[in-house]
Design a protein around this motif. Structure first.
Motif, PDB file in Angstrom:
ATOM      1  N   ARG A   9       0.842  -1.200   0.000  1.00  0.00           N
ATOM      2  CA  ARG A   9       0.000   0.000   0.000  1.00  0.00           C
ATOM      3  C   ARG A   9       0.879   1.252   0.000  1.00  0.00           C
ATOM      4  NH1 ARG A   9      -2.809   3.388   4.078  1.00  0.00           N
ATOM      5  NH2 ARG A   9      -4.782   4.049   3.184  1.00  0.00           N
ATOM      6  N   GLY A  10       1.956   1.210   0.771  1.00  0.00           N
ATOM      7  CA  GLY A  10       2.883   2.337   0.808  1.00  0.00           C
ATOM      8  C   GLY A  10       3.564   2.572  -0.525  1.00  0.00           C
ATOM      9  N   SER A  13       1.076   3.902  -2.946  1.00  0.00           N
ATOM     10  CA  SER A  13       0.772   5.299  -2.638  1.00  0.00           C
ATOM     11  C   SER A  13       1.833   6.223  -3.222  1.00  0.00           C
ATOM     12  CB  SER A  13       0.659   5.502  -1.125  1.00  0.00           C
ATOM     13  OG  SER A  13      -0.415   4.749  -0.609  1.00  0.00           O
ATOM     14  N   ALA A  53       1.626   6.069   4.380  1.00  0.00           N
ATOM     15  CA  ALA A  53       0.312   5.459   4.147  1.00  0.00           C
ATOM     16  C   ALA A  53       0.056   4.435   5.237  1.00  0.00           C
ATOM     17  CB  ALA A  53       0.267   4.819   2.764  1.00  0.00           C
ATOM     18  N   ARG A  81      -1.508   9.519   3.254  1.00  0.00           N
ATOM     19  CA  ARG A  81      -2.697   8.859   2.721  1.00  0.00           C
ATOM     20  C   ARG A  81      -3.402   8.252   3.930  1.00  0.00           C
ATOM     21  NH1 ARG A  81      -3.024   3.811  -1.558  1.00  0.00           N
ATOM     22  NH2 ARG A  81      -5.265   3.488  -1.354  1.00  0.00           N
ATOM     23  N   GLU A  87      -7.112   5.583  -3.954  1.00  0.00           N
ATOM     24  CA  GLU A  87      -6.280   6.237  -4.963  1.00  0.00           C
ATOM     25  C   GLU A  87      -7.033   7.334  -5.708  1.00  0.00           C
ATOM     26  OE1 GLU A  87      -4.596   3.256  -7.512  1.00  0.00           O
ATOM     27  OE2 GLU A  87      -3.757   2.156  -5.833  1.00  0.00           O
ATOM     28  N   TRP A  93      -5.503  13.869  -0.211  1.00  0.00           N
ATOM     29  CA  TRP A  93      -4.491  13.433   0.737  1.00  0.00           C
ATOM     30  C   TRP A  93      -3.934  14.671   1.440  1.00  0.00           C
ATOM     31  CZ3 TRP A  93      -1.181   9.210  -2.187  1.00  0.00           C
ATOM     32  CH2 TRP A  93      -2.016   8.152  -2.550  1.00  0.00           C
TER      33      TRP A  93
END
Length: 115
Positions: A9-10, A13, A53, A81, A87, A93
């Protein structure tokens, strides 16, 4: 230690932010991906983008990192995030920067009393 899904996820992001920046005036913005120290986004001269994130955001640690980069004349920004921000919501953000840098940017943009 973060789970694999949190790491992915990071990294994702970072890529999403780089694409957003590239489409909005920073055409050379590029995610550094995994395993590289320094800025998470390259191609934005004079700007250090750090992407966070995760739930456990540590503001003190992030500000210390930005302060260190400021010594070299680099504007440090932390892009957060938040949980629940997909997204498609990249424009919502959050960005954190030091007060000193914020005042400088506002003054350079013409805000405040004229000197």
């Amino acid at each position: 230690m973060p789970s694999q899904s949190r790491k992915h996820r990071g990294y994702r992001s970072q890529k999403v932010l780089a694409m957003y920046l590239a489409e909005n005036g920073f055409p050379f913005a590029e995610s550094t991906g995994a395993g590289r120290s320094g800025s998470d986004i390259t191609g934005c001269v004079g700007i250090d983008w750090e992407v966070k994130a995760r739930t456990g955001f540590n503001p003190s640690s992030a500000i210390a990192q930005l302060k260190e980069r400021a010594k070299n004349g680099i504007l440090g920004l932390v892009c957060l995030r938040l949980n629940g921000q997909g997204e498609q919501k990249v424009k919502d953000w959050v960005v954190v920067l030091r007060l000193e840098d914020t005042v400088k940017l506002l003054r350079e943009a013409g805000y405040g009393d004229k000197k």
